[in-house]
Design a protein around this motif. Structure first.
Motif, PDB file in Angstrom:
ATOM      1  N   GLY A 278     -31.890 -28.159 -49.076  1.00  0.00           N
ATOM      2  CA  GLY A 278     -31.684 -29.095 -47.971  1.00  0.00           C
ATOM      3  C   GLY A 278     -32.182 -30.478 -48.328  1.00  0.00           C
ATOM      4  O   GLY A 278     -31.860 -31.023 -49.383  1.00  0.00           O
ATOM      5  N   LEU A 279     -32.998 -31.042 -47.448  1.00  0.00           N
ATOM      6  CA  LEU A 279     -33.527 -32.391 -47.671  1.00  0.00           C
ATOM      7  C   LEU A 279     -34.872 -32.369 -48.382  1.00  0.00           C
ATOM      8  O   LEU A 279     -35.513 -33.415 -48.531  1.00  0.00           O
ATOM      9  CB  LEU A 279     -33.659 -33.123 -46.334  1.00  0.00           C
ATOM     10  N   LYS A 280     -35.288 -31.218 -48.888  1.00  0.00           N
ATOM     11  CA  LYS A 280     -36.585 -31.112 -49.558  1.00  0.00           C
ATOM     12  C   LYS A 280     -36.533 -31.549 -51.017  1.00  0.00           C
ATOM     13  O   LYS A 280     -37.573 -31.718 -51.655  1.00  0.00           O
ATOM     14  CB  LYS A 280     -37.113 -29.684 -49.463  1.00  0.00           C
ATOM     15  N   GLY A 281     -35.328 -31.702 -51.571  1.00  0.00           N
ATOM     16  CA  GLY A 281     -35.200 -32.088 -52.977  1.00  0.00           C
ATOM     17  C   GLY A 281     -33.981 -32.954 -53.213  1.00  0.00           C
ATOM     18  O   GLY A 281     -33.036 -32.959 -52.424  1.00  0.00           O
TER      19      GLY A 281
ATOM     20  N   SER B 215     -39.571 -34.514 -46.901  1.00  0.00           N
ATOM     21  CA  SER B 215     -38.125 -34.353 -46.760  1.00  0.00           C
ATOM     22  C   SER B 215     -37.450 -35.713 -46.825  1.00  0.00           C
ATOM     23  O   SER B 215     -37.952 -36.699 -46.278  1.00  0.00           O
ATOM     24  CB  SER B 215     -37.776 -33.676 -45.431  1.00  0.00           C
ATOM     25  N   LEU B 216     -36.307 -35.753 -47.485  1.00  0.00           N
ATOM     26  CA  LEU B 216     -35.532 -36.982 -47.597  1.00  0.00           C
ATOM     27  C   LEU B 216     -34.883 -37.326 -46.265  1.00  0.00           C
ATOM     28  O   LEU B 216     -34.620 -36.449 -45.441  1.00  0.00           O
ATOM     29  CB  LEU B 216     -34.448 -36.822 -48.663  1.00  0.00           C
ATOM     30  N   THR B 217     -34.628 -38.593 -46.061  1.00  0.00           N
ATOM     31  CA  THR B 217     -33.891 -39.049 -44.882  1.00  0.00           C
ATOM     32  C   THR B 217     -32.478 -39.434 -45.298  1.00  0.00           C
ATOM     33  O   THR B 217     -32.153 -39.517 -46.492  1.00  0.00           O
ATOM     34  CB  THR B 217     -34.580 -40.266 -44.253  1.00  0.00           C
TER      35      THR B 217
ATOM     36  N   SER C 213     -40.424 -44.331 -42.136  1.00  0.00           N
ATOM     37  CA  SER C 213     -40.231 -42.881 -42.206  1.00  0.00           C
ATOM     38  C   SER C 213     -39.485 -42.459 -43.469  1.00  0.00           C
ATOM     39  O   SER C 213     -39.384 -41.263 -43.756  1.00  0.00           O
ATOM     40  CB  SER C 213     -39.459 -42.392 -40.971  1.00  0.00           C
ATOM     41  N   TYR C 214     -38.963 -43.395 -44.236  1.00  0.00           N
ATOM     42  CA  TYR C 214     -38.156 -43.083 -45.412  1.00  0.00           C
ATOM     43  C   TYR C 214     -39.046 -42.733 -46.602  1.00  0.00           C
ATOM     44  O   TYR C 214     -40.133 -43.302 -46.784  1.00  0.00           O
ATOM     45  CB  TYR C 214     -37.256 -44.254 -45.796  1.00  0.00           C
ATOM     46  N   VAL C 215     -38.566 -41.838 -47.425  1.00  0.00           N
ATOM     47  CA  VAL C 215     -39.296 -41.479 -48.640  1.00  0.00           C
ATOM     48  C   VAL C 215     -39.458 -42.687 -49.560  1.00  0.00           C
ATOM     49  O   VAL C 215     -40.496 -42.856 -50.201  1.00  0.00           O
ATOM     50  CB  VAL C 215     -38.573 -40.329 -49.374  1.00  0.00           C
TER      51      VAL C 215
ATOM     52  N   LEU D  50     -49.267 -34.698 -53.072  1.00  0.00           N
ATOM     53  CA  LEU D  50     -48.517 -34.797 -54.318  1.00  0.00           C
ATOM     54  C   LEU D  50     -47.015 -34.680 -54.092  1.00  0.00           C
ATOM     55  O   LEU D  50     -46.225 -35.401 -54.712  1.00  0.00           O
ATOM     56  CB  LEU D  50     -48.986 -33.739 -55.311  1.00  0.00           C
ATOM     57  N   LYS D  51     -46.584 -33.777 -53.205  1.00  0.00           N
ATOM     58  CA  LYS D  51     -45.142 -33.628 -52.965  1.00  0.00           C
ATOM     59  C   LYS D  51     -44.555 -34.915 -52.411  1.00  0.00           C
ATOM     60  O   LYS D  51     -43.457 -35.330 -52.796  1.00  0.00           O
ATOM     61  CB  LYS D  51     -44.887 -32.463 -51.991  1.00  0.00           C
ATOM     62  N   THR D  52     -45.275 -35.585 -51.526  1.00  0.00           N
ATOM     63  CA  THR D  52     -44.803 -36.853 -50.965  1.00  0.00           C
ATOM     64  C   THR D  52     -44.618 -37.892 -52.068  1.00  0.00           C
ATOM     65  O   THR D  52     -43.586 -38.568 -52.133  1.00  0.00           O
ATOM     66  CB  THR D  52     -45.816 -37.371 -49.919  1.00  0.00           C
TER      67      THR D  52
END
Length: 201
Positions: free
Chosen positions: A75-78, A185-187, A170-172, A146-148
């Motif tokens: 999904g938006l996790k990668g 999560s990506l936007t 809010s954007y990565v 770290l994930k962020t």
């Protein structure tokens, strides 16, 4: 072959004082976004399959999960599910993730040839800071997630640059972070910018 170096820097709680060289293009990532555009580079990967490795001498194995999830998360996790390129681990890759001294929170160096093809990318995570390595849960007020940070840095591997508008917080690819903050999560802003560069998955 001469190589041109481009640098993306994460400065402490600032996620991105990017050094912008000649050859960058501004794109409006979202059709309904009337604010200034996301910045992407004309330098890009020639291949749709891009590998990365972890430096054997410096990299803690507990960090693997956050980086791998930033590439291959569903999904938006990668990024892989939202871009026309595939980022994957290979022990023989010349693109490295390192853990050690750095001038800022994390540093990504991108090298390209005269034809604007990326030839090598390396990211250093600063070992002077305390890192939360879980994929769930919340870092403490003294830890960076770290994930962020890895998800943000993977955006630089796509040659996306930072946005500093407060409306984009809010954007990565927003250029600031703080201890304890989580964005895993990506936007749509982030994914549309990647599609500008590489097309849809």
């Amino acid at each position: 072959m001469s190589k041109k170096r481009n640098t993306n820097i994460l400065l402490g709680t600032i996620l991105g004082a990017s050094i912008i060289f000649n050859g960058y293009l501004a794109h409006n990532a979202l059709a309904n976004d009337n604010s200034p555009s996301v910045i992407v580079s004309v330098d890009k990967w020639k291949s749709s399959n891009v590998t990365y490795d972890f430096d054997d001498n410096t990299w803690p194995t507990s960090f693997d999960y956050a980086v791998n999830e930033s590439a291959a998360g569903t999904g938006l996790k990668g990024w892989n599910a939202n871009s026309g390129i595939f980022l994957g681990y290979s022990s023989s890759s010349n693109n490295d993730w390192l853990y050690g001294p750095a001038d800022s929170l994390a540093v990504t160096l991108c090298y390209s040839d005269a034809s604007h093809n990326l030839t090598e990318v390396n990211t250093t995570i600063n070992s002077s800071y305390s890192w939360y390595t879980g994929l769930t849960g919340t870092p403490s007020s003294t830890q960076y997630d770290l994930k962020t940070v890895a998800l943000h840095e993977m955006g630089h591997w796509h040659r996306l640059l930072d946005t500093y508008l407060s409306t984009h917080s809010s954007y990565v690819m927003y250029g600031y972070t703080n201890k304890g903050q989580v964005k895993r999560s990506l936007t749509s802003f982030d994914t549309e910018a990647a599609k500008i560069m590489y097309g849809p998955n």
